[in-house]
Design a protein around this motif. Structure first.
Motif, PDB file in Angstrom:
ATOM      1  N   MET A   1       5.247  -0.733  52.951  1.00 56.69           N
ATOM      2  CA  MET A   1       5.828  -2.056  52.690  1.00 56.69           C
ATOM      3  C   MET A   1       6.035  -2.246  51.183  1.00 56.69           C
ATOM      4  N   LYS A   2       7.193  -2.718  50.816  1.00 56.16           N
ATOM      5  CA  LYS A   2       7.505  -2.904  49.405  1.00 56.16           C
ATOM      6  C   LYS A   2       6.679  -4.037  48.807  1.00 56.16           C
ATOM      7  N   GLU A   3       6.118  -3.755  47.628  1.00 55.43           N
ATOM      8  CA  GLU A   3       5.330  -4.778  46.942  1.00 55.43           C
ATOM      9  C   GLU A   3       6.231  -5.931  46.484  1.00 55.43           C
ATOM     10  N   LYS A   4       5.686  -7.131  46.494  1.00 55.34           N
ATOM     11  CA  LYS A   4       6.427  -8.304  46.061  1.00 55.34           C
ATOM     12  C   LYS A   4       5.714  -8.977  44.895  1.00 55.34           C
ATOM     13  N   THR A   5       6.500  -9.546  44.021  1.00 55.79           N
ATOM     14  CA  THR A   5       5.921 -10.305  42.920  1.00 55.79           C
ATOM     15  C   THR A   5       5.250 -11.568  43.459  1.00 55.79           C
TER      16      THR A   5
ATOM     17  N   ARG B   1       0.947  -6.892  37.056  1.00 52.94           N
ATOM     18  CA  ARG B   1       1.575  -6.401  38.285  1.00 52.94           C
ATOM     19  C   ARG B   1       3.002  -6.921  38.395  1.00 52.94           C
TER      20      ARG B   1
ATOM     21  N   LEU C   1       6.485  -4.684  38.559  1.00 53.41           N
ATOM     22  CA  LEU C   1       7.418  -4.745  39.684  1.00 53.41           C
ATOM     23  C   LEU C   1       8.816  -5.157  39.241  1.00 53.41           C
ATOM     24  N   GLU C   2       8.892  -5.919  38.135  1.00 50.79           N
ATOM     25  CA  GLU C   2      10.189  -6.361  37.611  1.00 50.79           C
ATOM     26  C   GLU C   2      10.777  -5.359  36.609  1.00 50.79           C
ATOM     27  N   SER C   3      10.082  -4.232  36.401  1.00 50.55           N
ATOM     28  CA  SER C   3      10.553  -3.137  35.531  1.00 50.55           C
ATOM     29  C   SER C   3      10.747  -3.567  34.076  1.00 50.55           C
TER      30      SER C   3
END
Length: 262
Positions: A1-5, A136, A140-142
């Motif tokens: 499952m893709k991680e979410k902010t 984190r 996730l937002e690069s």
């Protein structure tokens, strides 16, 4: 499952659980009083308290959904408004004062892709945010390679005079507990901005109990050496993305923006 902010919400989920839980408790008490004790007056009082608590819980839930990123997006709109009033080319170093969960930090990092951003906050369990959460989110937002975080006090920033080319802060200054005079928190934020650097701060500036006469304060800041400074008050009445039901004394009231060039 893709991680979410996870940027949190100005209405914490813990507060919602507490309010709905209290409403449930009062409902049980009301039923017990009506069935077992048969005390009409006290039963009515308990029922009224139950109804009021439930109504407040529903209201706070509606506000939570209006604020939420990816839903009502009001928090995102407030951040966008702040960044739009920062007249900066993005070259150099920026400070985000009171970054919370780093939502504004990320917006600035994307708006100014050449900037190096330092974000600070007091954090702690009472605020429902953490440094690890920030790290984190930027990962996730690069944008993690251009952002660093550190714990600190907005009333006494751990930076030398004129360290940053730009500074931002959103709904933080009025929460600072280590100084009574919130105007000094503004001065401290300006202290670390370079001469010729820019700033954009949003807070409850229109609440006179916190800041007094803001027009007079602007003139004082000019006399203290700020070359260009603008103030717009009562933003909750002027920004079309802020719904009327959140403009209450206990939610969004007296919102203003202070921006310009040092």
């Amino acid at each position: 499952m893709k991680e979410k902010t996870n940027y949190g919400n100005w209405v914490p989920e813990k507060a919602l659980y507490l309010l709905f839980g209290l409403a449930g408790v009062f409902l049980v008490v009301t039923v017990l009083l009506g069935v077992m004790v048969q005390m009409p007056v006290i039963t009515v009082i308990a029922g009224v308290v139950c109804a009021l608590t439930f109504a407040m819980a529903v209201y706070m839930l509606v506000c939570h959904e209006a604020f939420a990123f990816g839903k009502g997006n009001m928090m995102a709109g407030v951040h966008k408004h702040l960044v739009e009033h920062l007249d900066w080319d993005g070259e150099g170093k920026m400070l985000d004062i009171g970054c919370g969960a780093a939502a504004l930090t990320v917006r600035c990092a994307k708006a100014f892709p050449k900037a190096q951003i330092t974000a600070m906050d007091y954090w702690g369990a009472e605020w429902s945010y953490a440094k690890e959460q920030c790290e984190r989110n930027v990962r996730l937002e690069s944008v993690a390679d251009r952002v660093s975080f550190q714990k600190g006090d907005a009333a006494k920033l751990d930076f030398a005079d004129e360290t940053f080319d730009a500074a931002v802060s959103n709904f933080v200054f009025h929460e600072v507990r280590s100084t009574k005079d919130k105007r000094n928190v503004v001065r401290e934020a300006l202290r670390v901005v370079k001469k010729g650097g820019v700033f954009s701060f949003q807070d409850m500036f229109s609440q006179k109990a916190l800041y007094g006469d803001m027009d007079a304060f602007v003139e004082v800041l000019k006399a203290e050496g700020i070359s260009e400074i603008h103030y717009i008050g009562d933003l909750e009445k002027k920004l079309d993305f802020i719904p009327g039901f959140v403009t209450t004394p206990w939610m969004i009231s007296g919102m203003g923006i202070l921006y310009g060039k040092k």
